[in-house]
Structure formats: structure tokens, C-alpha cells
Motif scaffolding. Structure first.
Motif, PDB file in Angstrom:
ATOM      1  N   SER A 182      -0.915   8.914  -6.477  1.00  0.00           N
ATOM      2  CA  SER A 182      -0.573   8.926  -7.902  1.00  0.00           C
ATOM      3  C   SER A 182      -0.027   7.593  -8.389  1.00  0.00           C
ATOM      4  CB  SER A 182       0.451  10.025  -8.194  1.00  0.00           C
ATOM      5  OG  SER A 182       1.646   9.808  -7.461  1.00  0.00           O
ATOM      6  N   SER A 183       0.489   6.775  -7.483  1.00  0.00           N
ATOM      7  CA  SER A 183       1.166   5.556  -7.921  1.00  0.00           C
ATOM      8  C   SER A 183       0.611   4.277  -7.305  1.00  0.00           C
ATOM      9  CB  SER A 183       2.673   5.650  -7.594  1.00  0.00           C
ATOM     10  OG  SER A 183       2.865   5.920  -6.219  1.00  0.00           O
ATOM     11  N   ILE A 184      -0.458   4.382  -6.520  1.00  0.00           N
ATOM     12  CA  ILE A 184      -1.033   3.184  -5.909  1.00  0.00           C
ATOM     13  C   ILE A 184      -2.183   2.681  -6.774  1.00  0.00           C
ATOM     14  CG2 ILE A 184      -2.608   4.552  -4.458  1.00  0.00           C
ATOM     15  CD1 ILE A 184      -2.314   2.367  -2.307  1.00  0.00           C
ATOM     16  N   ASP A 185      -2.303   1.360  -6.905  1.00  0.00           N
ATOM     17  CA  ASP A 185      -3.416   0.784  -7.655  1.00  0.00           C
ATOM     18  C   ASP A 185      -4.737   1.175  -6.989  1.00  0.00           C
ATOM     19  OD1 ASP A 185      -1.724  -2.381  -8.336  1.00  0.00           O
ATOM     20  OD2 ASP A 185      -1.643  -0.442  -9.368  1.00  0.00           O
ATOM     21  N   TYR A 231       0.844  -1.196   0.000  1.00  0.00           N
ATOM     22  CA  TYR A 231       0.000   0.000   0.000  1.00  0.00           C
ATOM     23  C   TYR A 231       0.884   1.252   0.000  1.00  0.00           C
ATOM     24  CZ  TYR A 231      -3.309  -3.554   1.584  1.00  0.00           C
ATOM     25  OH  TYR A 231      -4.059  -4.692   1.703  1.00  0.00           O
ATOM     26  N   PRO A 232       1.423   1.627  -1.154  1.00  0.00           N
ATOM     27  CA  PRO A 232       2.338   2.774  -1.211  1.00  0.00           C
ATOM     28  C   PRO A 232       1.593   4.109  -1.406  1.00  0.00           C
ATOM     29  CG  PRO A 232       2.300   1.689  -3.339  1.00  0.00           C
ATOM     30  CD  PRO A 232       1.362   0.919  -2.451  1.00  0.00           C
ATOM     31  N   PHE A 233       1.123   4.698  -0.303  1.00  0.00           N
ATOM     32  CA  PHE A 233       0.520   6.032  -0.371  1.00  0.00           C
ATOM     33  C   PHE A 233       1.649   7.070  -0.348  1.00  0.00           C
ATOM     34  CE2 PHE A 233      -3.041   3.527   1.338  1.00  0.00           C
ATOM     35  CZ  PHE A 233      -4.075   3.951   0.513  1.00  0.00           C
ATOM     36  N   ILE A 234       2.445   7.046  -1.393  1.00  0.00           N
ATOM     37  CA  ILE A 234       3.636   7.883  -1.469  1.00  0.00           C
ATOM     38  C   ILE A 234       3.391   8.993  -2.480  1.00  0.00           C
ATOM     39  CG2 ILE A 234       4.756   6.470  -3.250  1.00  0.00           C
ATOM     40  CD1 ILE A 234       7.417   6.990  -1.800  1.00  0.00           C
ATOM     41  N   TYR A 235       3.899  10.174  -2.191  1.00  0.00           N
ATOM     42  CA  TYR A 235       3.644  11.321  -3.057  1.00  0.00           C
ATOM     43  C   TYR A 235       4.782  11.512  -4.057  1.00  0.00           C
ATOM     44  CZ  TYR A 235       2.853  16.009  -4.732  1.00  0.00           C
ATOM     45  OH  TYR A 235       2.658  17.085  -5.571  1.00  0.00           O
ATOM     46  N   GLN A 245       5.429  10.142  -7.061  1.00  0.00           N
ATOM     47  CA  GLN A 245       5.881   9.069  -7.934  1.00  0.00           C
ATOM     48  C   GLN A 245       4.818   8.794  -8.996  1.00  0.00           C
ATOM     49  OE1 GLN A 245       8.847   8.082  -7.906  1.00  0.00           O
ATOM     50  NE2 GLN A 245       9.609   8.599  -5.877  1.00  0.00           N
ATOM     51  N   VAL A 246       5.224   8.078 -10.032  1.00  0.00           N
ATOM     52  CA  VAL A 246       4.319   7.872 -11.166  1.00  0.00           C
ATOM     53  C   VAL A 246       3.846   6.427 -11.236  1.00  0.00           C
ATOM     54  CG1 VAL A 246       5.360   9.721 -12.516  1.00  0.00           C
ATOM     55  CG2 VAL A 246       6.264   7.408 -12.731  1.00  0.00           C
ATOM     56  N   ASP A 247       2.694   6.269 -11.863  1.00  0.00           N
ATOM     57  CA  ASP A 247       2.158   4.950 -12.155  1.00  0.00           C
ATOM     58  C   ASP A 247       2.556   4.599 -13.585  1.00  0.00           C
ATOM     59  OD1 ASP A 247       0.700   2.681 -12.686  1.00  0.00           O
ATOM     60  OD2 ASP A 247      -1.177   3.438 -11.860  1.00  0.00           O
ATOM     61  N   HIS A 248       3.478   3.667 -13.730  1.00  0.00           N
ATOM     62  CA  HIS A 248       3.969   3.316 -15.061  1.00  0.00           C
ATOM     63  C   HIS A 248       2.867   2.825 -15.987  1.00  0.00           C
ATOM     64  CE1 HIS A 248       8.329   2.693 -13.381  1.00  0.00           C
ATOM     65  NE2 HIS A 248       8.001   3.958 -13.506  1.00  0.00           N
ATOM     66  N   ALA A 249       1.819   2.243 -15.411  1.00  0.00           N
ATOM     67  CA  ALA A 249       0.734   1.722 -16.239  1.00  0.00           C
ATOM     68  C   ALA A 249      -0.015   2.827 -16.972  1.00  0.00           C
ATOM     69  CB  ALA A 249      -0.239   0.921 -15.373  1.00  0.00           C
ATOM     70  N   LEU A 250       0.085   4.065 -16.470  1.00  0.00           N
ATOM     71  CA  LEU A 250      -0.621   5.179 -17.090  1.00  0.00           C
ATOM     72  C   LEU A 250       0.231   5.910 -18.121  1.00  0.00           C
ATOM     73  CD1 LEU A 250      -2.274   6.744 -13.899  1.00  0.00           C
ATOM     74  CD2 LEU A 250      -3.344   5.234 -15.588  1.00  0.00           C
ATOM     75  N   PHE A 251       1.526   5.632 -18.144  1.00  0.00           N
ATOM     76  CA  PHE A 251       2.424   6.402 -19.007  1.00  0.00           C
ATOM     77  C   PHE A 251       2.512   5.780 -20.396  1.00  0.00           C
ATOM     78  CE2 PHE A 251       6.565   7.722 -20.693  1.00  0.00           C
ATOM     79  CZ  PHE A 251       6.429   9.094 -20.557  1.00  0.00           C
ATOM     80  N   PRO A 252       2.387   6.587 -21.455  1.00  0.00           N
ATOM     81  CA  PRO A 252       2.458   6.065 -22.832  1.00  0.00           C
ATOM     82  C   PRO A 252       3.899   5.824 -23.271  1.00  0.00           C
ATOM     83  CG  PRO A 252       2.083   8.426 -22.884  1.00  0.00           C
ATOM     84  CD  PRO A 252       2.078   8.027 -21.427  1.00  0.00           C
ATOM     85  N   ILE A 253       4.460   4.716 -22.848  1.00  0.00           N
ATOM     86  CA  ILE A 253       5.876   4.449 -23.080  1.00  0.00           C
ATOM     87  C   ILE A 253       6.195   4.345 -24.569  1.00  0.00           C
ATOM     88  CG2 ILE A 253       5.525   1.956 -22.798  1.00  0.00           C
ATOM     89  CD1 ILE A 253       8.668   3.993 -21.853  1.00  0.00           C
ATOM     90  N   ALA A 254       5.286   3.783 -25.361  1.00  0.00           N
ATOM     91  CA  ALA A 254       5.551   3.651 -26.796  1.00  0.00           C
ATOM     92  C   ALA A 254       5.668   5.019 -27.452  1.00  0.00           C
ATOM     93  CB  ALA A 254       4.437   2.834 -27.457  1.00  0.00           C
TER      94      ALA A 254
END
Length: 485
Positions: free
Chosen positions: A462-465, A126-130, A132-141
Motif C-alpha cells: 500500500s505504501s511502496i512506489d 523497499y518498504p513492503f510494510i502492511y 501504512q498509506v501512500d501520501h501521494a495518493l491521499f487528497p490532502i487539499a
């Protein structure tokens, strides 16, 4: 070839071929393989490492191309003869006494109180950390495509040359035409400077504008790194009170030559400064001839109502220095931000930046410019707003359904500021929570007074599921009740 330990890891982020090349180069550079020494054939090494021969052959070919190996007809591969042999280290025979470096240091930044976050935060449930980014949301391609274009021959000169003190004109144009108008700001090219993130901008402002005789007003509670930056320059710090409308404009502000504020989402309380309070602040600054540093660190994440324009948008006489960042939408590791101010201030900041780092990496500037120009950033902001709003609502709901209150919630941007029960020690709570796989951020570091209040803490989302928010808050509630019992 003498025994060389090859450390091949199938789960590593680089290919086996790259790992073989990396191990070989390390052995050559360390002198474990001497010039002219024969190395195993590709077939032999493939058998030893239990990998395909093609993998080894490709690694050898790259080593040949780079000049680390040479091939001899009907003989095989050898370490290149013209590769320099590293010198033999010479160790002192008599141990020297320990040097007291502290006597040479003028300042001790390491002694300051800072925000501390686990580096392996992704390992926690449970990373309630400020921040940081959620890689799943970033358009890496899309980002990879922009990087590929930026590194192409078409723009080779734009990023291989020493730009000295100049910025990438494409990125400046995108900041001027795409980012700033969304905040109500109009600026010319000579009023914009690219920085290595907002932190770099704040440090340069302190270096340019603050001496030991300068009085600086800083929000309390407020961003600890900003406070620490300015404390390196002056002891004359005025703690500026925060209420439900943001920074309180009172007589103390008229004593400051520089006023630092986060009006869009006050850090850390998330309060948005009211329009009336903004007008009062600009009037006080004009009357006392003070400058204002506006840190607009999280302008894109607004979930309720229309976004309020930046303080800089109402700046009629150019006394607001506006600082923006791409860390919260792209990623913090990119280290790109920008300053918008009068041309005179930007000219001096540019000269100061030249003495520090000359300019931010040109390849990163061009890649970010393309990302903005092609609309990828706009699409990303929309995606982030949707995801963060869902998490924002889920967090509110999770707090509301707790059988007993665990704190007053102030939501905004991508975090929540929580005022816990009166007797709560959030520092101890955070330490206990870590042992349970839960990250929260104690709020005491944001306050100037000593001892600071202990009941506050911050929850980043921002980064927790999204699905982990409710069970994480349930666990937090259990820990809060245990701490108070």
C-alpha cells in the motif's frame, strides 16, 4: 535577556515564525525568562537569528495576543508580569529503593508477542510494510478543506461541547447511508457506534462479552492483536483452521460462545470466505447461540470480480457484530472506526465507551463526515483501487519472473501472504533484509502453535512506489536463495 538557545530549522514542518514563538514560550514556561524581564527588539533578534525582521515581529505579535509578552511605551517588549513562575523542583535527598511494580500488576500485556515494524519505515528503499498509506495518493487539499469547514463557526458547538456518549450525527448518517450499503448492510442509527478505530472496537467487545469462562474461537493463522486482546480475558481460545475457502466450520466451533473472523480478506492469508462457508458459519452460530465478531478491516480493496457482501449482510437474527474502519482508506492516524450490531449490544458498548474515552474527538468525526458527504472518500477509494491493482499485478509479475521459486503467493487486499520454501526461516530472512533496505514481515507471529511455522512472511504494497516493487522482489529472491544455500 539571558542567553536562550533558539533552535531554528529551515527544514522543520513549521514556519520560522512558529519556531521563534515556540522557543520563546518554552523559555518562559521553564522559568528561563522571568516575569518583567526585557527581551530584544524585533530588529535585534532578527539580526541574531539571521531571519527577516517581519518574521520576528509577527512572532512577537502572537506572543502579545496570547499574553506571554507585554509592550511598554518607548521601552520595548517584556515578559508579561502576570505569567505564573514555575515552582523550583525539589529533589529527594536520599535515593529511595527501586519499587517492584510487577507485584502490583494484574496483567502483563508487554509480555505478549506482537507485530514489530520499523518506525522509520519510510527511510527504507523497499518498504513492503502492511497497513501504512501512500501520501501521494491521499487528497490532502480536500481533507484540509473538510477540516477547515469542521472547525468553522457554523459547527463550533458540534465539536467544542462534551458529547458525553453520543456520536456526530452526520458521521453516523454517512456510515449508515454511504459505507454500509456498499457492504450489503442495512442498519438503523441506534445500531451504529463510532470507535477509535477497529482495535478499540475489538477491545470493547472483549470487555463486554468475554469472561474467564468464555470460549472464543479465533482464526489460526490470525491477527495477533485480536488474539492478544482476548487472551487478556480468557485462556479458553480455540484455534480455528484456515483453508482455501476461509474459516473451516467444524465441530470445534460449536464449543465457542464467540467466534472471531475476517471473511472479506482473511488476515493474514487474504482468502475470501466462500458463500457456502458463510452459510455454514451462521448456521453453527445459531445452533450454539454464539455471537460472531466480523472484522471487515479491508473491504474496499477488491481487484478480481465483484466484492462479496459482508457476513453481516446475511445475518437474519442479529448475532453478527460487524466492525469497520477508515484506517485503510483515509489514514491509520485518524483512529476512526465503527461497530454495527443489535441495538441492545450497541447500547452497552456505548456505555462502556463512555467509561473509557467518552467519545472519539468530535472535530475528527465532523471532518470525516464532510469528507464522506462531499464524495472525496468515494474518489479516494477509486484512486486506491487503481494504484493497488497496478502494484498487485506488478508484484505477481515480479514473483513469476524469478528464475527459481521463492514462495507460493496468496494475494488480496493490499498485501501478499507468502509460503516460503520448506527450510526457510522468515524471521532470520527479515532481519537480514532490513540491513539491505528491504522490509518484509515474518509470519510466525500470526500462528498460535508453539513453535510456530517459520517459512511464512507478509508483503504489504500500500505504501511502496510501484517502480520499486520489481527490484525489491529481485533483492528478496537473492536473499532467500542465500538463506537456503
Amino acid at each position: 535577556m539571558r542567553d536562550i538557545i533558539f533552535q531554528l530549522k529551515p527544514s522543520a514542518p513549521i514556519s520560522l515564525q512558529a519556531q521563534i514563538r515556540q522557543n520563546m514560550v518554552s523559555a518562559i514556561c521553564a522559568g528561563q525568562l522571568s516575569a518583567g524581564e526585557r527581551i530584544p527588539s524585533s530588529r535585534r533578534l532578527a539580526d541574531l537569528l539571521n531571519v527577516s525582521r517581519n518574521t520576528v515581529s509577527l512572532a512577537y505579535q502572537r506572543l502579545l495576543d496570547d499574553g506571554f509578552l507585554e509592550v511598554r511605551e518607548r521601552s520595548g517588549y517584556y515578559v508579561a508580569g502576570d505569567f505564573p513562575t514555575p515552582p523550583t523542583p525539589v529533589l529527594p535527598t536520599i535515593p529511595s529503593p527501586a519499587t517492584d511494580w510487577s507485584r502490583q500488576m494484574r496483567i502483563r500485556p508487554s509480555a505478549q508477542t506482537n507485530i514489530v515494524k520499523p518506525r522509520n519505515w519510510r527511510d527504507y528503499q523497499y518498504p513492503f510494510i502492511y497497513g501504512q498509506v501512500d501520501h501521494a495518493l491521499f487528497p490532502i487539499a480536500e481533507w484540509r478543506d473538510c477540516v477547515r469547514q469542521a472547525l468553522g463557526r457554523k459547527w463550533l458547538e458540534s465539536w467544542t461541547s462534551d458529547a458525553v456518549e453520543h456520536d456526530d450525527p452526520m458521521l453516523v448518517e454517512q456510515v449508515r447511508k454511504r459505507l454500509l450499503p456498499a457492504r450489503g448492510i442495512l442498519a438503523d442509527e441506534d445500531q451504529i457506534l463510532i470507535t477509535l478505530g477497529a482495535q478499540h472496537a475489538l477491545y470493547m467487545c472483549s470487555s463486554l462479552l468475554v469472561s474467564e469462562r468464555t470460549t472464543v474461537a479465533i482464526e489460526n493463522p490470525g491477527y495477533p492483536d485480536l488474539r492478544n486482546i482476548f487472551r487478556l480475558r480468557t485462556d479458553r481460545i480455540i484455534p480455528a483452521t484456515i483453508d482455501g475457502e476461509g474459516l473451516v466450520v467444524d465441530d470445534r466451533l460449536s464449543l465457542a460462545q464467540l467466534i472471531c473472523t475476517t471473511p472479506s480478506h482473511q488476515a493474514p492469508t487474504n482468502v475470501t470466505m466462500s458463500v457456502e462457508r458463510r452459510e455454514q458459519l451462521l448456521a453453527v452460530a445459531a445452533a450454539s447461540n454464539a455471537l460472531i465478531v466480523e472484522d471487515d478491516y479491508e473491504s474496499e480493496t477488491n481487484f478480481v470480480g465483484a466484492a462479496v457482501p459482508a457476513l453481516k449482510a446475511g445475518d437474519a437474527d442479529g448475532r453478527v457484530i460487524y466492525i469497520g474502519s477508515l484506517s485503510k482508506t483515509l489514514f491509520p492516524g485518524l483512529r476512526l472506526g465503527y461497530v454495527v450490531a443489535s441495538a441492545d449490544i450497541i447500547r452497552e458498548l456505548r456505555a462502556l465507551r463512555r467509561l473509557m474515552v467518552r467519545h472519539p474527538p468530535s472535530n475528527n468525526q465532523r471532518a470525516a463526515a464532510l469528507f464522506l458527504a462531499l464524495g472525496h472518500h468515494d474518489a479516494l477509494v477509486i484512486r486506491l483501487r487503481r494504484a493497488y491493482k497496478e502494484r498487485w499485478l506488478r508484484l505477481r509479475q515480479a514473483f513469476a519472473v524469478q528464475p527459481a521459486p521463492i514462495g507460493a503467493l496468496s494475494l488480496g487486499g493490499s498485501s501478499a501472504w507468502v509460503q516460503g520454501p520448506r527450510d526457510l526461516d522468515a524471521t532470520k530472512l527479515a532481519a537480514t533484509a532490513l540491513t539491505k533496505g528491504l522490509i518484509i514481515e515474518p509470519g510466525d507471529v500470526y500462528f498460535m502453535e508453539q513453535p510456530p511455522p517459520r517459512r511464512y512472511y507478509r508483503l504489504g504494497f500500500s505504501s511502496i512506489d510501484t517502480d520499486r516493487i520489481a527490484p525489491g522482489i529481485a533483492l528478496l529472491a537473492t536473499l532467500v536463495h542465500q538463506a537456503l544455500s
